[in-house]
Design a protein around this motif. Structure first.
Motif, PDB file in Angstrom:
ATOM      1  N   SER A  89       0.824  -1.192   0.000  1.00 42.88           N
ATOM      2  CA  SER A  89       0.000   0.000   0.000  1.00 42.88           C
ATOM      3  C   SER A  89       0.863   1.249   0.000  1.00 42.88           C
ATOM      4  O   SER A  89       1.980   1.247   0.513  1.00 42.88           O
ATOM      5  CB  SER A  89      -0.909   0.016   1.227  1.00 42.88           C
ATOM      6  OG  SER A  89      -1.744  -1.112   1.230  1.00 42.88           O
ATOM      7  N   LYS A  96      -4.330  -1.628   2.818  1.00 47.23           N
ATOM      8  CA  LYS A  96      -5.016  -0.560   2.100  1.00 47.23           C
ATOM      9  C   LYS A  96      -4.921  -0.804   0.598  1.00 47.23           C
ATOM     10  O   LYS A  96      -3.859  -0.676   0.006  1.00 47.23           O
ATOM     11  CB  LYS A  96      -4.413   0.808   2.444  1.00 47.23           C
ATOM     12  CG  LYS A  96      -4.499   1.172   3.918  1.00 47.23           C
ATOM     13  CD  LYS A  96      -5.940   1.376   4.353  1.00 47.23           C
ATOM     14  CE  LYS A  96      -6.026   1.839   5.795  1.00 47.23           C
ATOM     15  NZ  LYS A  96      -7.415   2.012   6.249  1.00 47.23           N
ATOM     16  N   ASN A  98      -5.819   0.152  -3.265  1.00 47.45           N
ATOM     17  CA  ASN A  98      -6.184   1.267  -4.122  1.00 47.45           C
ATOM     18  C   ASN A  98      -6.028   0.807  -5.565  1.00 47.45           C
ATOM     19  O   ASN A  98      -4.915   0.489  -5.999  1.00 47.45           O
ATOM     20  CB  ASN A  98      -5.293   2.481  -3.857  1.00 47.45           C
ATOM     21  CG  ASN A  98      -5.481   3.030  -2.461  1.00 47.45           C
ATOM     22  OD1 ASN A  98      -6.382   3.807  -2.196  1.00 47.45           O
ATOM     23  ND2 ASN A  98      -4.621   2.603  -1.536  1.00 47.45           N
ATOM     24  N   TRP A 100      -7.247   1.410  -9.777  1.00 39.71           N
ATOM     25  CA  TRP A 100      -7.803   2.352 -10.747  1.00 39.71           C
ATOM     26  C   TRP A 100      -7.489   1.861 -12.152  1.00 39.71           C
ATOM     27  O   TRP A 100      -6.395   1.367 -12.424  1.00 39.71           O
ATOM     28  CB  TRP A 100      -7.191   3.738 -10.556  1.00 39.71           C
ATOM     29  CG  TRP A 100      -7.688   4.768 -11.535  1.00 39.71           C
ATOM     30  CD1 TRP A 100      -7.252   4.963 -12.820  1.00 39.71           C
ATOM     31  CD2 TRP A 100      -8.715   5.720 -11.312  1.00 39.71           C
ATOM     32  NE1 TRP A 100      -7.953   5.989 -13.409  1.00 39.71           N
ATOM     33  CE2 TRP A 100      -8.860   6.467 -12.496  1.00 39.71           C
ATOM     34  CE3 TRP A 100      -9.529   6.022 -10.215  1.00 39.71           C
ATOM     35  CZ2 TRP A 100      -9.789   7.501 -12.613  1.00 39.71           C
ATOM     36  CZ3 TRP A 100     -10.449   7.047 -10.336  1.00 39.71           C
ATOM     37  CH2 TRP A 100     -10.571   7.771 -11.525  1.00 39.71           C
ATOM     38  N   MET A 114     -12.417   1.591 -10.105  1.00 40.87           N
ATOM     39  CA  MET A 114     -11.871   2.499  -9.102  1.00 40.87           C
ATOM     40  C   MET A 114     -12.258   2.014  -7.718  1.00 40.87           C
ATOM     41  O   MET A 114     -13.406   1.693  -7.447  1.00 40.87           O
ATOM     42  CB  MET A 114     -12.332   3.942  -9.322  1.00 40.87           C
ATOM     43  CG  MET A 114     -13.815   4.196  -9.345  1.00 40.87           C
ATOM     44  SD  MET A 114     -14.153   5.978  -9.534  1.00 40.87           S
ATOM     45  CE  MET A 114     -15.933   5.941  -9.768  1.00 40.87           C
ATOM     46  N   ARG A 116     -10.782   2.933  -3.666  1.00 41.62           N
ATOM     47  CA  ARG A 116      -9.844   3.736  -2.893  1.00 41.62           C
ATOM     48  C   ARG A 116     -10.024   3.492  -1.403  1.00 41.62           C
ATOM     49  O   ARG A 116     -11.135   3.529  -0.893  1.00 41.62           O
ATOM     50  CB  ARG A 116     -10.064   5.215  -3.195  1.00 41.62           C
ATOM     51  CG  ARG A 116      -9.295   6.149  -2.291  1.00 41.62           C
ATOM     52  CD  ARG A 116      -9.768   7.579  -2.441  1.00 41.62           C
ATOM     53  NE  ARG A 116      -9.240   8.400  -1.376  1.00 41.62           N
ATOM     54  CZ  ARG A 116      -9.805   8.521  -0.176  1.00 41.62           C
ATOM     55  NH1 ARG A 116     -10.905   7.874   0.099  1.00 41.62           N
ATOM     56  NH2 ARG A 116      -9.249   9.290   0.746  1.00 41.62           N
ATOM     57  N   GLU A 117      -8.896   3.242  -0.718  1.00 42.39           N
ATOM     58  CA  GLU A 117      -8.923   3.110   0.736  1.00 42.39           C
ATOM     59  C   GLU A 117      -7.989   4.090   1.429  1.00 42.39           C
ATOM     60  O   GLU A 117      -8.071   4.268   2.641  1.00 42.39           O
ATOM     61  CB  GLU A 117      -8.549   1.682   1.152  1.00 42.39           C
ATOM     62  CG  GLU A 117      -9.641   0.668   0.890  1.00 42.39           C
ATOM     63  CD  GLU A 117      -9.403  -0.624   1.642  1.00 42.39           C
ATOM     64  OE1 GLU A 117     -10.213  -0.931   2.524  1.00 42.39           O
ATOM     65  OE2 GLU A 117      -8.409  -1.314   1.353  1.00 42.39           O
ATOM     66  N   SER A 118      -7.083   4.711   0.688  1.00 45.07           N
ATOM     67  CA  SER A 118      -6.145   5.638   1.322  1.00 45.07           C
ATOM     68  C   SER A 118      -5.667   6.646   0.287  1.00 45.07           C
ATOM     69  O   SER A 118      -5.864   6.472  -0.911  1.00 45.07           O
ATOM     70  CB  SER A 118      -4.945   4.869   1.900  1.00 45.07           C
ATOM     71  OG  SER A 118      -4.204   4.250   0.863  1.00 45.07           O
ATOM     72  N   TYR A 120      -5.020   9.842  -2.108  1.00 42.67           N
ATOM     73  CA  TYR A 120      -5.792  10.800  -2.888  1.00 42.67           C
ATOM     74  C   TYR A 120      -7.200  10.292  -3.179  1.00 42.67           C
ATOM     75  O   TYR A 120      -7.439   9.092  -3.285  1.00 42.67           O
ATOM     76  CB  TYR A 120      -5.070  11.113  -4.201  1.00 42.67           C
ATOM     77  CG  TYR A 120      -3.774  11.866  -4.012  1.00 42.67           C
ATOM     78  CD1 TYR A 120      -3.772  13.144  -3.468  1.00 42.67           C
ATOM     79  CD2 TYR A 120      -2.559  11.294  -4.360  1.00 42.67           C
ATOM     80  CE1 TYR A 120      -2.583  13.836  -3.283  1.00 42.67           C
ATOM     81  CE2 TYR A 120      -1.365  11.978  -4.182  1.00 42.67           C
ATOM     82  CZ  TYR A 120      -1.386  13.254  -3.640  1.00 42.67           C
ATOM     83  OH  TYR A 120      -0.212  13.931  -3.448  1.00 42.67           O
ATOM     84  N   HIS A 121      -8.118  11.236  -3.340  1.00 38.76           N
ATOM     85  CA  HIS A 121      -9.501  10.907  -3.653  1.00 38.76           C
ATOM     86  C   HIS A 121      -9.644  10.549  -5.133  1.00 38.76           C
ATOM     87  O   HIS A 121      -8.842  10.961  -5.972  1.00 38.76           O
ATOM     88  CB  HIS A 121     -10.410  12.089  -3.323  1.00 38.76           C
ATOM     89  CG  HIS A 121     -10.499  12.384  -1.858  1.00 38.76           C
ATOM     90  ND1 HIS A 121     -11.418  11.788  -1.032  1.00 38.76           N
ATOM     91  CD2 HIS A 121      -9.763  13.206  -1.065  1.00 38.76           C
ATOM     92  CE1 HIS A 121     -11.263  12.233   0.203  1.00 38.76           C
ATOM     93  NE2 HIS A 121     -10.262  13.091   0.212  1.00 38.76           N
ATOM     94  N   ALA A 122     -10.703   9.810  -5.443  1.00 31.75           N
ATOM     95  CA  ALA A 122     -10.939   9.395  -6.827  1.00 31.75           C
ATOM     96  C   ALA A 122     -11.072  10.596  -7.751  1.00 31.75           C
ATOM     97  O   ALA A 122     -10.583  10.581  -8.886  1.00 31.75           O
ATOM     98  CB  ALA A 122     -12.195   8.528  -6.900  1.00 31.75           C
ATOM     99  N   ILE A 125      -7.585  11.896  -8.509  1.00 33.34           N
ATOM    100  CA  ILE A 125      -6.887  11.012  -9.443  1.00 33.34           C
ATOM    101  C   ILE A 125      -7.396  11.242 -10.859  1.00 33.34           C
ATOM    102  O   ILE A 125      -6.618  11.354 -11.813  1.00 33.34           O
ATOM    103  CB  ILE A 125      -7.083   9.541  -9.028  1.00 33.34           C
ATOM    104  CG1 ILE A 125      -6.431   9.276  -7.668  1.00 33.34           C
ATOM    105  CG2 ILE A 125      -6.511   8.601 -10.085  1.00 33.34           C
ATOM    106  CD1 ILE A 125      -6.738   7.905  -7.088  1.00 33.34           C
TER     107      ILE A 125
END
Length: 306
Positions: A89, A96, A98, A100, A114, A116-118, A120-122, A125
């Motif tokens: 991670s 975690k 992530n 994409w 997509m 996401r667990e940690s 930057y936000h989707a 990105i």
């Protein structure tokens, strides 16, 4: 005479959507915690390595993208991006995930996976990847392929595509909901709708751009596809600048408004019958919760919606 406000047709979803739309439309509206996204390509790669390839979507594996691009006359060049932190991670945080995957063509961002667990936000990105190829002001369409987010599917199936609206689930043909309608506001209030609206808030000055309409369709197999069309209201460009990192300059957020995105997935096989009474797609499958997560019948892992 005192005006009595009519009750919302889609309760919590619509209320959430109306609140977020107030932030989009009114630069002076209070409570907006979404700041201009100023994450850079290098910062994103420092967080998690980003795969990048100049390649067209495959006509078999990415049939929905190819068909949509043909119908809307979308032209390349195409860029494929992917991020994966299954094993290690970002930042060394254990457990975690992530993930994409997306395709970019001028004016269009197709998101195929997509989670996401940690970090930057989707929405951040998405903006970084699109700006890597084209100016953000040219982004007109965000298309999410194979939607499996339970919150979004639940709203569509249980509240939107119902007999009361003379609609069936899954939709036999594309259904478009325009800005200002209760249905549009409800869709903006879903987890997926808020993610794309946060992209608009982070990419453009408030009051200059908005989602003009949202189209929901069921093109193939059990796939649900949702397209968000973005319109430029005042021809004002993005306020984005440089320099933030996941640990220090990330935008403000709250637990209630945290972006939630879809879990790791594999291509689903056709349910064999798209009649609503026999539909076995994402919103009807048996799910088994394990330690706060959900394990689907095909082995995919889903993060809890809240």
């Amino acid at each position: 005479m005192e005006m009595v406000e009519e009750p919302l047709r889609y309760s919590g979803y619509q209320a959430r959507g109306k609140k977020i739309l107030e932030w989009v439309n009114n630069p002076s509206a209070s409570g907006c915690f979404i700041e201009a996204c100023n994450v850079t390509w290098n910062e994103l790669n420092d967080w998690a390595s980003v795969g990048e390839a100049q390649t067209d979507p495959n006509s078999i594996e990415h049939r929905e993208i190819v068909t949509d691009a043909q119908q809307r006359k979308v032209k390349g060049p195409w860029t494929l991006n992917d991020i994966s932190s299954r094993e290690v991670s970002p930042g060394g945080t254990a457990g975690k995930w992530n993930l994409w995957e997306s395709f970019i063509a001028p004016g269009n961002l197709y998101i195929t996976n997509m989670f996401r667990e940690s970090g930057y936000h989707a929405s951040q990105i998405a903006q970084v990847l699109y700006e890597r190829q084209h100016p953000i002001r040219t982004l007109k369409h965000v298309i999410v392929i194979d939607v499996v987010n339970e919150d979004t599917i639940q709203f569509c199936e249980d509240e939107l595509f119902t007999a009361n609206n003379a609609l069936v689930w899954p939709p036999p043909r594309p259904q478009t909901f325009v800005y200002g309608s209760a249905e549009y506001e409800g869709l903006v209030g879903t987890r997926l709708g808020t993610t794309v609206t946060y992209l608009v808030l982070g990419a453009f000055a408030r009051g200059t751009h908005r989602i003009s309409q949202i189209t929901v369709e069921h093109p193939y197999r059990a796939c649900i596809m949702i397209r968000f069309d973005i319109e430029d209201l005042n021809s004002i460009s993005s306020p984005s600048s440089k320099g933030s990192s996941p640990g220090s300059k990330r935008r403000q957020t709250s637990d209630d408004d945290e972006e939630y995105v879809e879990g790791p997935r594999k291509r689903r096989k056709s349910p064999g019958n798209t009649d609503p009474e026999h539909y076995s797609g994402p919103a009807r499958r048996t799910r088994k919760p394990v330690g706060g997560y959900t394990v689907l019948p095909d082995g995919r892992i889903r993060k809890p919606p809240y």
